[in-house]
Design an enzyme around this catalytic site. Structure first.
Site, PDB file in Angstrom:
ATOM      1  N   GLY A 111      33.475  -5.828   4.528  1.00  0.00           N
ATOM      2  CA  GLY A 111      32.044  -5.969   4.275  1.00  0.00           C
ATOM      3  C   GLY A 111      31.186  -6.048   5.519  1.00  0.00           C
ATOM      4  O   GLY A 111      30.015  -6.399   5.450  1.00  0.00           O
ATOM      5  N   GLY A 158      31.112  -3.339   7.813  1.00  0.00           N
ATOM      6  CA  GLY A 158      30.861  -1.986   8.299  1.00  0.00           C
ATOM      7  C   GLY A 158      31.949  -1.414   9.178  1.00  0.00           C
ATOM      8  O   GLY A 158      31.852  -0.273   9.631  1.00  0.00           O
ATOM      9  N   ASN A 205      39.403   0.568  -6.513  1.00  0.00           N
ATOM     10  CA  ASN A 205      38.939   0.227  -5.169  1.00  0.00           C
ATOM     11  C   ASN A 205      37.511   0.763  -4.963  1.00  0.00           C
ATOM     12  O   ASN A 205      37.261   1.634  -4.147  1.00  0.00           O
ATOM     13  CB  ASN A 205      39.902   0.783  -4.120  1.00  0.00           C
ATOM     14  CG  ASN A 205      39.699   0.130  -2.778  1.00  0.00           C
ATOM     15  OD1 ASN A 205      38.689  -0.518  -2.522  1.00  0.00           O
ATOM     16  ND2 ASN A 205      40.669   0.319  -1.901  1.00  0.00           N
ATOM     17  N   GLU A 206      36.587   0.187  -5.712  1.00  0.00           N
ATOM     18  CA  GLU A 206      35.201   0.658  -5.703  1.00  0.00           C
ATOM     19  C   GLU A 206      34.537   0.475  -4.343  1.00  0.00           C
ATOM     20  O   GLU A 206      33.727   1.297  -3.925  1.00  0.00           O
ATOM     21  CB  GLU A 206      34.407  -0.052  -6.794  1.00  0.00           C
ATOM     22  CG  GLU A 206      34.891   0.317  -8.187  1.00  0.00           C
ATOM     23  CD  GLU A 206      34.248  -0.506  -9.291  1.00  0.00           C
ATOM     24  OE1 GLU A 206      33.334  -1.306  -8.988  1.00  0.00           O
ATOM     25  OE2 GLU A 206      34.670  -0.342 -10.449  1.00  0.00           O
ATOM     26  N   ALA A 244      35.951   0.741  -1.411  1.00  0.00           N
ATOM     27  CA  ALA A 244      36.387   1.838  -0.542  1.00  0.00           C
ATOM     28  C   ALA A 244      35.687   3.133  -0.914  1.00  0.00           C
ATOM     29  O   ALA A 244      35.253   3.889  -0.030  1.00  0.00           O
ATOM     30  CB  ALA A 244      37.905   2.006  -0.632  1.00  0.00           C
ATOM     31  N   TYR A 259      33.580   5.372   1.654  1.00  0.00           N
ATOM     32  CA  TYR A 259      33.900   6.781   1.926  1.00  0.00           C
ATOM     33  C   TYR A 259      32.695   7.667   1.676  1.00  0.00           C
ATOM     34  O   TYR A 259      32.391   8.568   2.464  1.00  0.00           O
ATOM     35  CB  TYR A 259      35.072   7.247   1.063  1.00  0.00           C
ATOM     36  CG  TYR A 259      36.387   6.559   1.362  1.00  0.00           C
ATOM     37  CD1 TYR A 259      36.762   6.229   2.662  1.00  0.00           C
ATOM     38  CD2 TYR A 259      37.268   6.241   0.336  1.00  0.00           C
ATOM     39  CE1 TYR A 259      37.968   5.602   2.921  1.00  0.00           C
ATOM     40  CE2 TYR A 259      38.478   5.618   0.592  1.00  0.00           C
ATOM     41  CZ  TYR A 259      38.821   5.297   1.884  1.00  0.00           C
ATOM     42  OH  TYR A 259      40.017   4.684   2.137  1.00  0.00           O
ATOM     43  N   LYS A 285      29.563   6.767   1.815  1.00  0.00           N
ATOM     44  CA  LYS A 285      28.597   6.447   2.859  1.00  0.00           C
ATOM     45  C   LYS A 285      28.927   7.190   4.156  1.00  0.00           C
ATOM     46  O   LYS A 285      28.033   7.616   4.885  1.00  0.00           O
ATOM     47  CB  LYS A 285      28.601   4.931   3.091  1.00  0.00           C
ATOM     48  CG  LYS A 285      27.478   4.407   3.923  1.00  0.00           C
ATOM     49  CD  LYS A 285      27.529   2.889   3.917  1.00  0.00           C
ATOM     50  CE  LYS A 285      26.320   2.290   4.577  1.00  0.00           C
ATOM     51  NZ  LYS A 285      26.354   0.827   4.557  1.00  0.00           N
TER      52      LYS A 285
END
Length: 146
Positions: A58, A60, A90-91, A93, A97, A99
């Site tokens: 969380g 970055g 795995n929401e 992740a 990805y 982003k």
């Protein structure tokens, strides 16, 4: 033993390129990222990342490491495509990805059984021409401050 075998195959494979993810301020190892299954003929590779230290989540770091690997793939290795798979549970992740520039390309339905429930395996990919557009218009992230 199963987890150890998984990491050994990913990190020590002849076709793997692995990097550590380290907090700059403390020099603490918090994870790793890997390219595997390099296909020179088609200009593609598979991407993997693990942030094993929960306090690193969380912040970055995963998105930054993912962007750095995409930059490496497209600007240094001159690849055309970077792919990955992630399980639908795995929401966090999947959001990271997306982003970083990955797009959902498909799903393998009910591919894994966890805690008595089936989950999809989500296939994602990023293309060099998409990366060029993202970097030209400034949509990539600034580097994390840690």
């Amino acid at each position: 033993a199963e987890i150890e075998h998984f990491f050994e195959q990913r990190l020590l494979s002849a076709d793997a390129l692995a990097y550590s993810i380290v907090e700059a301020a403390s020099a603490r190892l918090v994870g790793f990222t890997t390219f595997s299954a390099l296909d020179i003929d088609n200009g593609s590779v598979l991407f993997h990342i693990t942030l094993g230290e929960h306090d690193a989540w969380g912040r970055g770091l995963g998105t930054e490491a993912t962007e750095l690997m995409l930059e490496h793939a497209f600007e240094r290795l001159c690849l055309h495509r970077v792919g990955l798979s992630v399980f639908s549970y795995n929401e966090r992740a999947i959001r990271a990805y997306e982003k970083a520039g990955f797009v959902i390309e498909g799903r393998l339905r009910d591919a894994i059984l966890r805690d008595g429930r089936y989950f999809d395996e989500v296939q994602m990919g990023a293309l060099a021409n998409e990366w060029v557009v993202r970097t030209a218009d400034g949509t990539t992230l600034a580097r994390a401050e840690v």
